[in-house]
Design an enzyme around this catalytic site. Structure first.
Site, PDB file in Angstrom:
ATOM      1  N   ASN A 101      38.651-121.091  67.621  1.00  0.00           N
ATOM      2  CA  ASN A 101      39.168-122.464  67.573  1.00  0.00           C
ATOM      3  C   ASN A 101      40.220-122.708  68.644  1.00  0.00           C
ATOM      4  OD1 ASN A 101      37.920-123.818  65.106  1.00  0.00           O
ATOM      5  ND2 ASN A 101      38.610-121.861  64.277  1.00  0.00           N
ATOM      6  N   CYS A 102      39.936-122.236  69.838  1.00  0.00           N
ATOM      7  CA  CYS A 102      40.880-122.313  70.951  1.00  0.00           C
ATOM      8  C   CYS A 102      40.274-123.156  72.074  1.00  0.00           C
ATOM      9  CB  CYS A 102      41.166-120.887  71.445  1.00  0.00           C
ATOM     10  SG  CYS A 102      42.222-120.787  72.904  1.00  0.00           S
ATOM     11  N   GLY A 103      41.130-123.728  72.889  1.00  0.00           N
ATOM     12  CA  GLY A 103      40.641-124.470  74.047  1.00  0.00           C
ATOM     13  C   GLY A 103      39.858-123.609  75.012  1.00  0.00           C
TER      14      GLY A 103
END
Length: 199
Positions: free
Chosen positions: A71-73
């Site tokens: 769930n990271c950029g």
């Protein structure tokens, strides 16, 4: 993929351009021929399927170790890592270390993480059981080695965010650290992977 993950995947190219242009998360470190004090090949990892493997089996190949999150950029780097893995098959091994150390961006369990990576990015390189990669009492032994000068011979740079990358040569020497905004397919990473090691 969740709506958040779809949005982040869409925005990934913009994030990479902006962070590199701003010099954020773009640190690159290189070994100046310092030798490790202990061998990383003495260490083992437990994969997310429960199987334990010795890093000794990767001797003779470059090895890229990356702390990951769903769930990271930078999550779209899974795709770039898989492409790099396929391009240098037989010469490069990649091991992902899912970790929840940065803003709780990896909340899933091992099974959920493996499914997410396979379905959304076709990941075939090994993933370790969810670990702690930042310096702490619970830090994974491999990351203790990677971030301890007394172990690897020169580097004390811990991961600055998800998708920090550590590259080892064919003899198990730590040769590079790459920050998250340095793409796995960047000229810097590719050049380091292709470099010849002096024995």
């Amino acid at each position: 993929m969740t709506i958040r993950q779809r949005i982040m995947k869409f925005l990934y190219p913009v994030l990479m351009k902006l962070t590199r242009a701003a010099g954020k998360n773009s640190l690159i470190l290189q070994n100046k021929n310092d030798q490790p004090m202990s061998s990383i090949y003495d260490l083992s990892v437990q994969l997310n399927n429960g199987k334990t493997i010795s890093l000794e089996q990767f001797r003779g190949k470059k090895l890229l170790l990356v702390n990951t999150a769903s769930n990271c950029g930078y999550t779209n780097q899974y795709e770039a890592l898989q492409e790099l893995y396929g391009k240098y098959s037989g010469k490069l091994e990649i091991i992902g270390f899912p970790a929840n150390d940065f803003h709780e961006q990896e909340k899933g369990n091992d099974e959920e993480i493996a499914q997410f990576c396979k379905v959304n990015f076709g990941v075939t390189f090994p993933l370790v059981k969810k670990s702690v990669v930042v310096p702490s009492d619970n830090q994974h032994p491999v990351y203790h080695w990677l971030t301890s000068k007394q172990e690897n011979g020169w580097n004390e740079q811990a991961p600055t965010w998800n998708f920090s990358k550590y590259l080892l040569d064919e003899q198990g020497n730590l040769i590079n650290y790459f920050d998250p905004s340095v793409s796995p397919l960047s000229s810097e990473v590719v050049s380091a992977v292709e470099s010849k090691t002096t024995e």
